[in-house]
Design an enzyme around this catalytic site. Structure first.
Site, PDB file in Angstrom:
ATOM      1  N   LYS A   9       0.831  -1.208   0.000  1.00  0.00           N
ATOM      2  CA  LYS A   9       0.000   0.000   0.000  1.00  0.00           C
ATOM      3  C   LYS A   9       0.863   1.255   0.000  1.00  0.00           C
ATOM      4  O   LYS A   9       0.560   2.226  -0.707  1.00  0.00           O
ATOM      5  CB  LYS A   9      -0.938  -0.026   1.215  1.00  0.00           C
ATOM      6  CG  LYS A   9      -2.015  -1.101   1.087  1.00  0.00           C
ATOM      7  CD  LYS A   9      -2.631  -1.493   2.408  1.00  0.00           C
ATOM      8  CE  LYS A   9      -3.562  -2.689   2.220  1.00  0.00           C
ATOM      9  NZ  LYS A   9      -4.026  -3.283   3.481  1.00  0.00           N
ATOM     10  N   GLN A  16      -5.216  -2.279   9.477  1.00  0.00           N
ATOM     11  CA  GLN A  16      -4.813  -3.527   8.836  1.00  0.00           C
ATOM     12  C   GLN A  16      -5.319  -4.725   9.636  1.00  0.00           C
ATOM     13  O   GLN A  16      -5.060  -4.845  10.826  1.00  0.00           O
ATOM     14  CB  GLN A  16      -3.284  -3.589   8.713  1.00  0.00           C
ATOM     15  CG  GLN A  16      -2.765  -4.815   7.996  1.00  0.00           C
ATOM     16  CD  GLN A  16      -3.190  -4.855   6.536  1.00  0.00           C
ATOM     17  OE1 GLN A  16      -3.128  -3.858   5.823  1.00  0.00           O
ATOM     18  NE2 GLN A  16      -3.639  -6.015   6.088  1.00  0.00           N
ATOM     19  N   ASP A  48     -11.496   1.796   3.125  1.00  0.00           N
ATOM     20  CA  ASP A  48     -11.585   0.339   2.960  1.00  0.00           C
ATOM     21  C   ASP A  48     -13.033  -0.093   2.732  1.00  0.00           C
ATOM     22  O   ASP A  48     -13.292  -1.245   2.382  1.00  0.00           O
ATOM     23  CB  ASP A  48     -11.008  -0.361   4.188  1.00  0.00           C
ATOM     24  CG  ASP A  48     -10.335  -1.680   3.857  1.00  0.00           C
ATOM     25  OD1 ASP A  48     -10.030  -1.905   2.671  1.00  0.00           O
ATOM     26  OD2 ASP A  48     -10.106  -2.485   4.774  1.00  0.00           O
TER      27      ASP A  48
END
Length: 318
Positions: free
Chosen positions: A75, A119, A142
């Site tokens: 990322k 995460q 997300d």
């Protein structure tokens, strides 16, 4: 002699054409993801030229799982490539859930931050859904905040962001020219991250979606009826070749580690689909790795840019 030579040439040509057909039925997730990153880079350059602003993504990494560190590194690399600022907040695996939630709230209040990603997975003593619910839905790049997922589930409602892996899977289908309107789709797996949202997204494209799971009766039979199979059940080689009808399209979301003594690491990554037995029956199929995986990151950074643009538009409207 001429006849033998001509026959030999035809055989060679046929063999070559079969090889090309086999190779050409792979959906190249790396290439499509690269196209999206290039589009994002152009968007970021335009943003900087017109508004002198730069989008920013912050990733919270709790613990030292090697796979999580690898994903976070991907990322960071994608952000750098596209001109998006990125920051990784590293927290100990022994920290409390309250400490993570406090960090999330601080990032919610930071006007320079456009996207917040926690995460996953988190350590076992934390409740992931509670942590994710603390992310401001306007920074939930997300796409997993209950408010964004709720809007996704309702007709005529538009979430600010759609779940990255699910959106990436649908994007692969669209950019590969797959007909979704009226298609029969079998989604194997009902997780909040992939199965459920990808089913909702495909219904929005007017596909007829069958959601399958561990309690589904005659799962193989339902897959055989499908024009498109999305495999997201988290079990290696789960979908077999005799479950797939000729000319079907398969999106394999799974990424599983299986032992392989022939590799230097002693393992290899495989999908939820038995690729060897399925690939020759499919019109299109995603490989693992190199299929859905790169798309998740590409959609994430596209969402981060969209978050900053949304912020600018809101300021204009007010």
């Amino acid at each position: 002699i001429e006849t033998q030579s001509t026959w030999g040439s035809l055989c060679c040509a046929f063999a070559l054409s079969q090889q090309i057909i086999t190779m050409s039925n792979l959906i190249d997730g790396k290439k499509i993801a690269a196209d999206i990153r290039a589009e994002v880079k152009i968007g970021v350059e335009k943003l900087q030229n017109e508004h002198k602003q730069q989008p920013k993504l912050v990733v919270i990494l709790v613990g030292e799982r090697k796979d999580s560190q690898t994903y976070v590194g991907m990322k960071e690399k994608a952000c750098h490539e596209c001109g998006i600022a990125s920051e990784v907040v590293r927290m100990s695996a022994e920290c409390t859930q309250q400490e993570v939630e406090d960090k999330v709230r601080a990032l919610n209040d930071d006007p320079e931050v456009d996207g917040i990603l926690v995460q996953l997975p988190l350590p076992a003593h934390m409740k992931e859904k509670d942590v994710l619910a603390h992310i401001d839905h306007s920074k939930d790049v997300d796409g997993l905040h209950p408010l964004n997922v709720g809007h996704l589930a309702l007709r005529d409602h538009a979430p600010l962001f759609k779940p990255c892996t699910a959106e990436g899977s649908v994007e692969l289908l669209k950019r590969s020219g797959v007909q979704l309107d009226g298609a029969d789709v079998c989604v194997v797996g009902r997780s909040n991250i992939v199965g459920m949202p990808v089913a909702l997204l495909l219904q929005q494209e007017n596909a007829t979606v069958t959601m399958c799971h561990s309690r589904t009766k005659d799962l193989a039979g339902k897959c055989r009826q499908a024009d498109i199979i999305v495999a997201a059940i988290g079990k290696p080689y789960f979908v077999k070749g005799d479950w797939v009808k000729e000319g079907a399209v398969i999106i394999d979301v799974g990424i599983n580690s299986v032992e392989d003594a022939s590799t230097a690491k002693g393992y290899k990554l495989v999908g939820d689909v038995d690729f060897a037995s399925c690939k020759d029956k499919c019109k299109l199929i995603t490989p693992v790795p190199g299929g859905v995986g790169p798309m998740t990151v590409a959609i994430l950074i596209r969402n981060t840019l969209a978050s900053r643009l949304h912020k600018i538009q809101n300021k204009k409207n007010n």
